[in-house]
Design a protein around this motif. Structure first.
Motif, mmCIF file in Angstrom:
data_model
loop_
_atom_site.group_PDB
_atom_site.id
_atom_site.type_symbol
_atom_site.label_atom_id
_atom_site.label_comp_id
_atom_site.label_asym_id
_atom_site.label_seq_id
_atom_site.Cartn_x
_atom_site.Cartn_y
_atom_site.Cartn_z
ATOM 1 N N UNK A 139 0.913 -1.333 -0.129
ATOM 2 C CA UNK A 139 -0.001 0.256 -0.004
ATOM 3 C C UNK A 139 1.137 1.129 0.529
ATOM 4 N N UNK A 140 1.743 0.902 1.074
ATOM 5 C CA UNK A 140 2.048 2.545 0.660
ATOM 6 C C UNK A 140 3.401 2.679 -0.248
ATOM 7 N N UNK A 141 4.234 1.470 -0.708
ATOM 8 C CA UNK A 141 4.696 1.726 -2.252
ATOM 9 C C UNK A 141 3.629 2.042 -3.933
ATOM 10 N N UNK A 142 2.105 2.009 -2.759
ATOM 11 C CA UNK A 142 1.789 1.798 -3.914
ATOM 12 C C UNK A 142 1.181 3.243 -4.896
ATOM 13 N N UNK A 143 1.429 4.094 -3.257
ATOM 14 C CA UNK A 143 0.574 5.606 -3.135
ATOM 15 C C UNK A 143 1.879 5.899 -3.522
ATOM 16 N N UNK A 144 3.260 6.150 -3.217
ATOM 17 C CA UNK A 144 4.636 6.571 -3.512
ATOM 18 C C UNK A 144 4.698 5.625 -4.858
#
Length: 365
Positions: A139-144
């Motif tokens: 999730x964090x990587x997706x938004x980044x």
């Protein structure tokens, strides 16, 4: 019929029943559970725990140290047996090819039926955090990654708009060129928004698939026609080796999207003079569609991650590549919705083969 007040007496008198209750509770627990005696021997363990720890088959009551040398587990259990206490720790297991993380909780078991309460054991539970942490990391990587993907076109749009406002609007040699760049970047953002919307709908089950028997060769030729300009621009040769009568059972629009994304991906990561082949075969009860390219290839460690949303193997190599980075994620979920699967085989510098396995009659989810 047993009266409520008789229940306690039955449990107190019937040790076999108590043992059955403990076994039933252990069996339904989704976490790994260990019950440890004061001498550090394992009195009971559920199936999840026996799959997690290497229990010796010949020893019905092994010592805790025989199944794990993890210091945190040993320390927490030892302390819970020494005094009535509870512990909670995050621990890491490195057994097997992948690292796994757990939430460890240890509680003293106290016999309060006697005048002086006595610790008779400890119960340890291990809740597997691995998937939760992977999802949170994704999730964090997706938004980044999404922020990165949006920043590039937005910066370009803003830069050229400011250039036009500062006088370039009247520069007949460049004003149309600047507007074309703005239009291209806006289209890129629009495509990204569409792909995110499509992927969200697929993942949430909001799409309805209507599969039927389709001639795969016809579907492939339609995709080839749609992408002929990209073949020419990248100087890539395309060949369809699918027999004209080869049938697959799939939703027409979904199959078109699967083929389009796989072939476009093969173009994007190919090289001038390279080749793309679409072939098909039967494997057991499954129909297999293969998209083979002679592109830059993929390292094995990335085989699972390339199907994640917006995942880029190497920004330095992919920054100039067309696409939103969502194509393979869409393909994976569409194939899964058909009851099938997708695999990849690849060698860096030698190309990749994506294989889509579709059941003869799709198990639509």
């Amino acid at each position: 019929m047993i009266e409520p007040e008789q229940t306690a007496e039955i449990y107190e008198e019937n040790l076999d029943l108590q043992h059955c209750v403990v076994e039933a509770l252990l069996a339904v627990a989704h976490d790994a559970v260990l019950i440890v005696a004061p001498d550090m021997r394992i009195l009971a363990a559920n199936k999840v725990a026996r799959e997690l720890f290497p229990f010796p088959p010949e020893d019905s009551c092994p010592r805790l140290v025989d199944i794990t040398r993890n210091r945190d587990i040993y320390y927490c259990v030892h302390q819970a047996l020494a005094a009535e206490r509870s512990f909670e720790r995050r621990i890491i297991f490195n057994r097997g090819p992948k690292e796994r993380s757990f939430d460890l909780r240890v509680e003293s078991i106290v016999d309060r039926q006697k005048e002086s309460p006595q610790i008779v054991g400890a119960v340890a539970t291990l809740f597997d955090l691995t998937k939760i942490e992977q999802l949170e990391r994704s999730r964090r990587e997706f938004f980044a990654n999404l922020s990165h993907e949006l920043r590039t076109p937005l910066t370009a749009i803003q830069t050229y708009i400011e250039t036009l406002l500062n006088g370039a609007l009247y520069d007949e040699e460049n004003n149309l060129k600047f507007l074309e760049i703005i239009s291209k970047q806006a289209q890129r953002m629009q495509q990204l928004a569409k792909d995110i919307s499509d992927l969200s709908a697929i993942e949430s089950g909001q799409i309805t698939l209507r599969p039927k028997h389709l001639k795969l060769a016809e579907q492939v030729e339609e995709i080839a026609e749609l992408l002929k300009d990209e073949f020419a621009q990248k100087q890539v040769n395309f060949e369809c080796k699918v027999d004209s009568d080869f049938l697959v059972f799939a939703d027409p629009k979904a199959l078109e999207q699967i083929l389009f994304n796989l072939v476009q991906n093969a173009i994007n990561f190919n090289r001038p003079g390279g080749q793309i082949i679409v072939d098909a075969a039967v494997s057991g009860s499954y129909k297999v569609i293969q998209v083979i390219d002679t592109g830059i290839g993929i390292e094995r460690k990335y085989f699972d991650r390339i199907f994640e949303r917006l995942f880029r193997i190497d920004d330095s190599r992919s920054s100039k590549v067309k696409g939103t980075g969502l194509g393979l994620a869409i393909v994976k979920h569409l194939v899964k919705a058909h009851g099938g699967s997708i695999t990849v085989e690849s060698q860096p510098g030698k190309g990749s083969t994506f294989s889509v396995y579709l059941p003869p009659l799709a198990k639509i989810s």
